[in-house]
Scaffold this motif. Structure first.
Motif, PDB file in Angstrom:
ATOM      1  N   GLU A   1      92.769   5.150 -38.807  1.00  0.00           N
ATOM      2  CA  GLU A   1      92.620   4.627 -40.175  1.00  0.00           C
ATOM      3  C   GLU A   1      93.716   3.638 -40.563  1.00  0.00           C
ATOM      4  O   GLU A   1      93.659   3.032 -41.635  1.00  0.00           O
ATOM      5  CB  GLU A   1      92.564   5.770 -41.196  1.00  0.00           C
ATOM      6  CG  GLU A   1      93.665   6.790 -41.069  1.00  0.00           C
ATOM      7  CD  GLU A   1      93.242   8.017 -40.265  1.00  0.00           C
ATOM      8  OE1 GLU A   1      92.591   7.842 -39.215  1.00  0.00           O
ATOM      9  OE2 GLU A   1      93.588   9.139 -40.684  1.00  0.00           O
ATOM     10  N   ASP A   2      94.717   3.467 -39.702  1.00  0.00           N
ATOM     11  CA  ASP A   2      95.733   2.431 -39.931  1.00  0.00           C
ATOM     12  C   ASP A   2      95.258   1.058 -39.457  1.00  0.00           C
ATOM     13  O   ASP A   2      95.946   0.051 -39.672  1.00  0.00           O
ATOM     14  CB  ASP A   2      97.030   2.785 -39.198  1.00  0.00           C
ATOM     15  CG  ASP A   2      97.703   4.028 -39.753  1.00  0.00           C
ATOM     16  OD1 ASP A   2      98.205   4.840 -38.949  1.00  0.00           O
ATOM     17  OD2 ASP A   2      97.732   4.189 -40.992  1.00  0.00           O
ATOM     18  N   THR A   3      94.102   1.016 -38.818  1.00  0.00           N
ATOM     19  CA  THR A   3      93.560  -0.251 -38.339  1.00  0.00           C
ATOM     20  C   THR A   3      93.292  -1.190 -39.504  1.00  0.00           C
ATOM     21  O   THR A   3      92.593  -0.839 -40.460  1.00  0.00           O
ATOM     22  CB  THR A   3      92.263  -0.007 -37.557  1.00  0.00           C
ATOM     23  OG1 THR A   3      92.566   0.740 -36.376  1.00  0.00           O
ATOM     24  CG2 THR A   3      91.602  -1.318 -37.176  1.00  0.00           C
ATOM     25  N   ALA A   4      93.867  -2.378 -39.438  1.00  0.00           N
ATOM     26  CA  ALA A   4      93.743  -3.348 -40.526  1.00  0.00           C
ATOM     27  C   ALA A   4      94.477  -4.623 -40.143  1.00  0.00           C
ATOM     28  O   ALA A   4      95.202  -4.658 -39.142  1.00  0.00           O
ATOM     29  CB  ALA A   4      94.335  -2.785 -41.827  1.00  0.00           C
TER      30      ALA A   4
ATOM     31  N   GLN B   1     100.291 -15.015 -42.913  1.00  0.00           N
ATOM     32  CA  GLN B   1      98.915 -15.193 -42.475  1.00  0.00           C
ATOM     33  C   GLN B   1      98.255 -13.906 -42.000  1.00  0.00           C
ATOM     34  O   GLN B   1      97.054 -13.879 -41.837  1.00  0.00           O
ATOM     35  CB  GLN B   1      98.837 -16.239 -41.351  1.00  0.00           C
ATOM     36  CG  GLN B   1      99.111 -15.731 -39.956  1.00  0.00           C
ATOM     37  CD  GLN B   1     100.559 -15.368 -39.718  1.00  0.00           C
ATOM     38  OE1 GLN B   1     101.420 -15.460 -40.579  1.00  0.00           O
ATOM     39  NE2 GLN B   1     100.860 -14.932 -38.507  1.00  0.00           N
ATOM     40  N   GLY B   2      99.007 -12.848 -41.782  1.00  0.00           N
ATOM     41  CA  GLY B   2      98.417 -11.586 -41.350  1.00  0.00           C
ATOM     42  C   GLY B   2      98.423 -11.427 -39.845  1.00  0.00           C
ATOM     43  O   GLY B   2      98.317 -12.399 -39.092  1.00  0.00           O
ATOM     44  N   THR B   3      98.541 -10.170 -39.416  1.00  0.00           N
ATOM     45  CA  THR B   3      98.488  -9.847 -37.998  1.00  0.00           C
ATOM     46  C   THR B   3      97.641  -8.584 -37.824  1.00  0.00           C
ATOM     47  O   THR B   3      97.761  -7.635 -38.604  1.00  0.00           O
ATOM     48  CB  THR B   3      99.911  -9.657 -37.411  1.00  0.00           C
ATOM     49  OG1 THR B   3      99.839  -9.435 -36.004  1.00  0.00           O
ATOM     50  CG2 THR B   3     100.659  -8.510 -38.068  1.00  0.00           C
ATOM     51  N   GLN B   4      96.758  -8.600 -36.847  1.00  0.00           N
ATOM     52  CA  GLN B   4      95.795  -7.514 -36.666  1.00  0.00           C
ATOM     53  C   GLN B   4      96.444  -6.332 -35.936  1.00  0.00           C
ATOM     54  O   GLN B   4      97.073  -6.499 -34.885  1.00  0.00           O
ATOM     55  CB  GLN B   4      94.590  -8.005 -35.863  1.00  0.00           C
ATOM     56  CG  GLN B   4      93.582  -6.927 -35.515  1.00  0.00           C
ATOM     57  CD  GLN B   4      92.791  -6.453 -36.713  1.00  0.00           C
ATOM     58  OE1 GLN B   4      92.320  -7.253 -37.520  1.00  0.00           O
ATOM     59  NE2 GLN B   4      92.630  -5.144 -36.851  1.00  0.00           N
ATOM     60  N   VAL B   5      96.234  -5.156 -36.493  1.00  0.00           N
ATOM     61  CA  VAL B   5      96.645  -3.909 -35.841  1.00  0.00           C
ATOM     62  C   VAL B   5      95.393  -3.073 -35.641  1.00  0.00           C
ATOM     63  O   VAL B   5      94.652  -2.815 -36.593  1.00  0.00           O
ATOM     64  CB  VAL B   5      97.669  -3.127 -36.692  1.00  0.00           C
ATOM     65  CG1 VAL B   5      97.932  -1.750 -36.084  1.00  0.00           C
ATOM     66  CG2 VAL B   5      98.969  -3.915 -36.808  1.00  0.00           C
ATOM     67  N   THR B   6      95.149  -2.672 -34.408  1.00  0.00           N
ATOM     68  CA  THR B   6      93.995  -1.849 -34.087  1.00  0.00           C
ATOM     69  C   THR B   6      94.472  -0.586 -33.396  1.00  0.00           C
ATOM     70  O   THR B   6      95.184  -0.652 -32.391  1.00  0.00           O
ATOM     71  CB  THR B   6      93.019  -2.598 -33.170  1.00  0.00           C
ATOM     72  OG1 THR B   6      92.613  -3.813 -33.805  1.00  0.00           O
ATOM     73  CG2 THR B   6      91.784  -1.739 -32.890  1.00  0.00           C
ATOM     74  N   VAL B   7      94.088   0.562 -33.956  1.00  0.00           N
ATOM     75  CA  VAL B   7      94.489   1.848 -33.403  1.00  0.00           C
ATOM     76  C   VAL B   7      93.237   2.526 -32.858  1.00  0.00           C
ATOM     77  O   VAL B   7      92.303   2.808 -33.616  1.00  0.00           O
ATOM     78  CB  VAL B   7      95.163   2.734 -34.465  1.00  0.00           C
ATOM     79  CG1 VAL B   7      95.644   4.039 -33.830  1.00  0.00           C
ATOM     80  CG2 VAL B   7      96.327   1.994 -35.121  1.00  0.00           C
ATOM     81  N   SER B   8      93.232   2.781 -31.572  1.00  0.00           N
ATOM     82  CA  SER B   8      92.066   3.404 -30.945  1.00  0.00           C
ATOM     83  C   SER B   8      92.242   4.918 -30.911  1.00  0.00           C
ATOM     84  O   SER B   8      93.342   5.437 -30.781  1.00  0.00           O
ATOM     85  CB  SER B   8      91.892   2.873 -29.525  1.00  0.00           C
ATOM     86  OG  SER B   8      93.022   3.213 -28.730  1.00  0.00           O
ATOM     87  N   SER B   9      91.117   5.624 -31.017  1.00  0.00           N
ATOM     88  CA  SER B   9      91.172   7.094 -31.045  1.00  0.00           C
ATOM     89  C   SER B   9      91.121   7.660 -29.638  1.00  0.00           C
ATOM     90  O   SER B   9      90.869   6.973 -28.672  1.00  0.00           O
ATOM     91  CB  SER B   9      90.021   7.636 -31.874  1.00  0.00           C
ATOM     92  OG  SER B   9      88.801   7.173 -31.367  1.00  0.00           O
TER      93      SER B   9
END
Length: 127
Positions: free
Chosen positions: A88-91, A119-127
């Motif tokens: 849920e931290d993915t954003a 500009q933002g940086t993508q964070v993706t957390v996989s389960s």
């Protein structure tokens, strides 16, 4: 004031990531700095902020105890250490500057308080 965030990426749940944000136009670290995030289909959410001078820190309820904000005025940078990451931290994570020296504490949690955004940086957390 210009900001540029970087350091995002893909990480497994339970892992850690450190975001960095370079800040120009704020000599001596006189302005408040913050991190926000926005997931697809959701509103922008307050993550963390740091007040200039005394360095008082504020955190969103969902990240308290897991994330830590810091700044290095000599290097003109603000950082977000993220531990125990969850899916849920993915954003997309954004750093922002208030562009002001004096801001009331409650205002740090509002995105409208910030005048300058990276500009933002993508964070993706996989389960």
């Amino acid at each position: 004031v210009q900001l540029q965030a970087f350091g995002g990426g893909l990480v497994q749940a339970g892992g850690s990531l450190r975001l960095s944000c370079s800040v120009s136009g704020d000599t001596g670290g006189r302005h408040g700095l913050g991190w926000f995030r926005q997931a697809p289909g959701k509103e922008r959410e307050f993550v963390a902020a740091m007040r200039p001078g005394d360095g008082n820190r504020f955190y969103g309820d969902s990240v308290k105890g897991r994330f830590s904000i810091s700044r290095d005025n000599d290097k003109n940078g603000v950082y977000l250490q993220m531990n125990s990451l969850k899916p849920e931290d993915t954003a997309v994570y954004y750093c922002a500057s208030t562009g002001a020296r004096n801001t009331i504490n409650s205002a740090y949690r509002r995105s409208s308080t910030y005048s300058y955004w990276g500009q933002g940086t993508q964070v993706t957390v996989s389960s």
